[in-house]
Design a protein around this motif. Structure first.
Motif, PDB file in Angstrom:
ATOM      1  N   VAL A  60       0.850  -1.196   0.000  1.00 21.38           N
ATOM      2  CA  VAL A  60       0.000   0.000   0.000  1.00 21.38           C
ATOM      3  C   VAL A  60       0.881   1.240   0.000  1.00 21.38           C
ATOM      4  O   VAL A  60       2.051   1.179   0.352  1.00 21.38           O
ATOM      5  CB  VAL A  60      -0.955   0.042   1.221  1.00 21.38           C
ATOM      6  CG1 VAL A  60      -1.910  -1.137   1.213  1.00 21.38           C
ATOM      7  CG2 VAL A  60      -0.172   0.092   2.516  1.00 21.38           C
ATOM      8  N   PRO A  62       1.471   5.057   1.584  1.00 18.51           N
ATOM      9  CA  PRO A  62       1.066   5.870   2.723  1.00 18.51           C
ATOM     10  C   PRO A  62       0.501   7.218   2.275  1.00 18.51           C
ATOM     11  O   PRO A  62       0.802   7.701   1.186  1.00 18.51           O
ATOM     12  CB  PRO A  62       2.374   6.067   3.499  1.00 18.51           C
ATOM     13  CG  PRO A  62       3.430   5.992   2.441  1.00 18.51           C
ATOM     14  CD  PRO A  62       2.923   4.994   1.434  1.00 18.51           C
ATOM     15  N   ASP A  63      -0.310   7.808   3.147  1.00 10.02           N
ATOM     16  CA  ASP A  63      -0.844   9.142   2.902  1.00 10.02           C
ATOM     17  C   ASP A  63       0.114  10.222   3.398  1.00 10.02           C
ATOM     18  O   ASP A  63       0.170  11.312   2.839  1.00 10.02           O
ATOM     19  CB  ASP A  63      -2.205   9.301   3.590  1.00 10.02           C
ATOM     20  CG  ASP A  63      -3.238   8.372   2.966  1.00 10.02           C
ATOM     21  OD1 ASP A  63      -3.544   8.559   1.776  1.00 10.02           O
ATOM     22  OD2 ASP A  63      -3.723   7.456   3.660  1.00 10.02           O
ATOM     23  N   GLU A  84      -4.404  -1.234  13.307  1.00  8.21           N
ATOM     24  CA  GLU A  84      -4.096  -2.087  12.168  1.00  8.21           C
ATOM     25  C   GLU A  84      -2.726  -1.737  11.571  1.00  8.21           C
ATOM     26  O   GLU A  84      -2.526  -0.640  11.040  1.00  8.21           O
ATOM     27  CB  GLU A  84      -5.171  -1.935  11.086  1.00  8.21           C
ATOM     28  CG  GLU A  84      -4.905  -2.783   9.867  1.00  8.21           C
ATOM     29  CD  GLU A  84      -5.869  -2.523   8.718  1.00  8.21           C
ATOM     30  OE1 GLU A  84      -5.698  -3.165   7.669  1.00  8.21           O
ATOM     31  OE2 GLU A  84      -6.767  -1.666   8.850  1.00  8.21           O
ATOM     32  N   VAL A  86      -0.382  -2.141   8.608  1.00 11.57           N
ATOM     33  CA  VAL A  86      -0.563  -2.536   7.212  1.00 11.57           C
ATOM     34  C   VAL A  86       0.756  -2.810   6.491  1.00 11.57           C
ATOM     35  O   VAL A  86       0.746  -3.281   5.356  1.00 11.57           O
ATOM     36  CB  VAL A  86      -1.424  -1.509   6.429  1.00 11.57           C
ATOM     37  CG1 VAL A  86      -2.831  -1.467   6.986  1.00 11.57           C
ATOM     38  CG2 VAL A  86      -0.813  -0.130   6.447  1.00 11.57           C
ATOM     39  N   PHE A 100       3.884   0.833   8.609  1.00 14.34           N
ATOM     40  CA  PHE A 100       2.693   1.590   8.231  1.00 14.34           C
ATOM     41  C   PHE A 100       1.567   1.173   9.160  1.00 14.34           C
ATOM     42  O   PHE A 100       1.373  -0.017   9.425  1.00 14.34           O
ATOM     43  CB  PHE A 100       2.234   1.273   6.804  1.00 14.34           C
ATOM     44  CG  PHE A 100       3.157   1.681   5.685  1.00 14.34           C
ATOM     45  CD1 PHE A 100       4.361   2.329   5.891  1.00 14.34           C
ATOM     46  CD2 PHE A 100       2.787   1.399   4.384  1.00 14.34           C
ATOM     47  CE1 PHE A 100       5.185   2.681   4.830  1.00 14.34           C
ATOM     48  CE2 PHE A 100       3.590   1.746   3.312  1.00 14.34           C
ATOM     49  CZ  PHE A 100       4.798   2.387   3.540  1.00 14.34           C
ATOM     50  N   ARG A 102      -2.756   2.097  10.001  1.00 12.05           N
ATOM     51  CA  ARG A 102      -3.965   2.789   9.549  1.00 12.05           C
ATOM     52  C   ARG A 102      -4.517   3.589  10.719  1.00 12.05           C
ATOM     53  O   ARG A 102      -4.714   3.053  11.807  1.00 12.05           O
ATOM     54  CB  ARG A 102      -5.003   1.782   9.041  1.00 12.05           C
ATOM     55  CG  ARG A 102      -6.141   2.450   8.291  1.00 12.05           C
ATOM     56  CD  ARG A 102      -7.051   1.457   7.593  1.00 12.05           C
ATOM     57  NE  ARG A 102      -6.390   0.449   6.786  1.00 12.05           N
ATOM     58  CZ  ARG A 102      -5.968   0.619   5.531  1.00 12.05           C
ATOM     59  NH1 ARG A 102      -6.118   1.783   4.927  1.00 12.05           N
ATOM     60  NH2 ARG A 102      -5.389  -0.371   4.866  1.00 12.05           N
ATOM     61  N   ASP A 103      -4.761   4.895  10.499  1.00 12.69           N
ATOM     62  CA  ASP A 103      -5.301   5.745  11.557  1.00 12.69           C
ATOM     63  C   ASP A 103      -6.827   5.559  11.657  1.00 12.69           C
ATOM     64  O   ASP A 103      -7.419   4.866  10.824  1.00 12.69           O
ATOM     65  CB  ASP A 103      -4.872   7.203  11.371  1.00 12.69           C
ATOM     66  CG  ASP A 103      -5.692   8.010  10.368  1.00 12.69           C
ATOM     67  OD1 ASP A 103      -6.653   7.490   9.768  1.00 12.69           O
ATOM     68  OD2 ASP A 103      -5.359   9.191  10.181  1.00 12.69           O
ATOM     69  N   GLY A 106      -8.838   5.923   8.471  1.00 14.58           N
ATOM     70  CA  GLY A 106      -8.527   5.069   7.334  1.00 14.58           C
ATOM     71  C   GLY A 106      -7.272   5.473   6.590  1.00 14.58           C
ATOM     72  O   GLY A 106      -6.900   4.845   5.602  1.00 14.58           O
ATOM     73  N   ARG A 107      -6.596   6.533   7.021  1.00 16.34           N
ATOM     74  CA  ARG A 107      -5.369   6.986   6.372  1.00 16.34           C
ATOM     75  C   ARG A 107      -4.203   6.100   6.787  1.00 16.34           C
ATOM     76  O   ARG A 107      -4.097   5.655   7.931  1.00 16.34           O
ATOM     77  CB  ARG A 107      -5.042   8.436   6.759  1.00 16.34           C
ATOM     78  CG  ARG A 107      -6.098   9.413   6.377  1.00 16.34           C
ATOM     79  CD  ARG A 107      -6.131   9.588   4.879  1.00 16.34           C
ATOM     80  NE  ARG A 107      -7.147  10.525   4.501  1.00 16.34           N
ATOM     81  CZ  ARG A 107      -8.078  10.287   3.581  1.00 16.34           C
ATOM     82  NH1 ARG A 107      -8.093   9.143   2.950  1.00 16.34           N
ATOM     83  NH2 ARG A 107      -8.961  11.195   3.291  1.00 16.34           N
ATOM     84  N   VAL A 108      -3.301   5.858   5.838  1.00 12.20           N
ATOM     85  CA  VAL A 108      -2.118   5.041   6.115  1.00 12.20           C
ATOM     86  C   VAL A 108      -0.962   5.972   6.456  1.00 12.20           C
ATOM     87  O   VAL A 108      -0.627   6.872   5.676  1.00 12.20           O
ATOM     88  CB  VAL A 108      -1.775   4.135   4.914  1.00 12.20           C
ATOM     89  CG1 VAL A 108      -0.479   3.375   5.163  1.00 12.20           C
ATOM     90  CG2 VAL A 108      -2.931   3.182   4.628  1.00 12.20           C
TER      91      VAL A 108
END
Length: 115
Positions: A60, A62-63, A84, A86, A100, A102-103, A106-108
């Motif tokens: 994935v 990241p943001d 979580e 990820v 990584f 997940r906040d 839902g942001r990574v």
């Protein structure tokens, strides 16, 4: 534990075009691994944006990234909450130790320390 910098990670399928665009805003390239390029303000090197294509080791993207002084302590604290993960805590070939998470939105978030 201290936060050293926070950097938005901008997904890009056109990294060269994105690099040129952010150059127009005054950013200069400070790191380029081909799939990821970091641009920084010349007079404030912690003011940065990262342009990122498909990640070299993570499934994935990241943001944003948070560089911390002790990634292992942050990892332990995050895992203890049941958040979580990820991308597992990993020593990457390019000199960072990262994971990584997940906040709640839902942001990574890429949490890292330079080695």
């Amino acid at each position: 534990m201290s936060i050293r910098r926070v950097v938005p990670d901008i997904s890009s399928e056109a990294i060269d075009d994105s690099r040129a665009f952010y150059g127009l805003l005054g950013f200069e390239e400070v790191m380029n691994l081909g799939w990821v390029v970091t641009m920084a303000a010349p007079d404030n090197p912690t003011a940065q944006v990262t342009l990122i294509g498909p990640d070299a080791s993570a499934a994935v993207q990241p943001d944003f990234s948070v560089e911390v002084s002790d990634v292992d302590a942050v990892y332990a604290a995050v895992v203890a909450t049941g958040a979580e993960i990820v991308h597992p805590l990993t020593d990457e070939a390019w000199g960072v130790r990262r994971f990584f998470v997940r906040d709640p939105n839902g942001r990574v978030v890429n949490v890292l320390t330079h080695r």
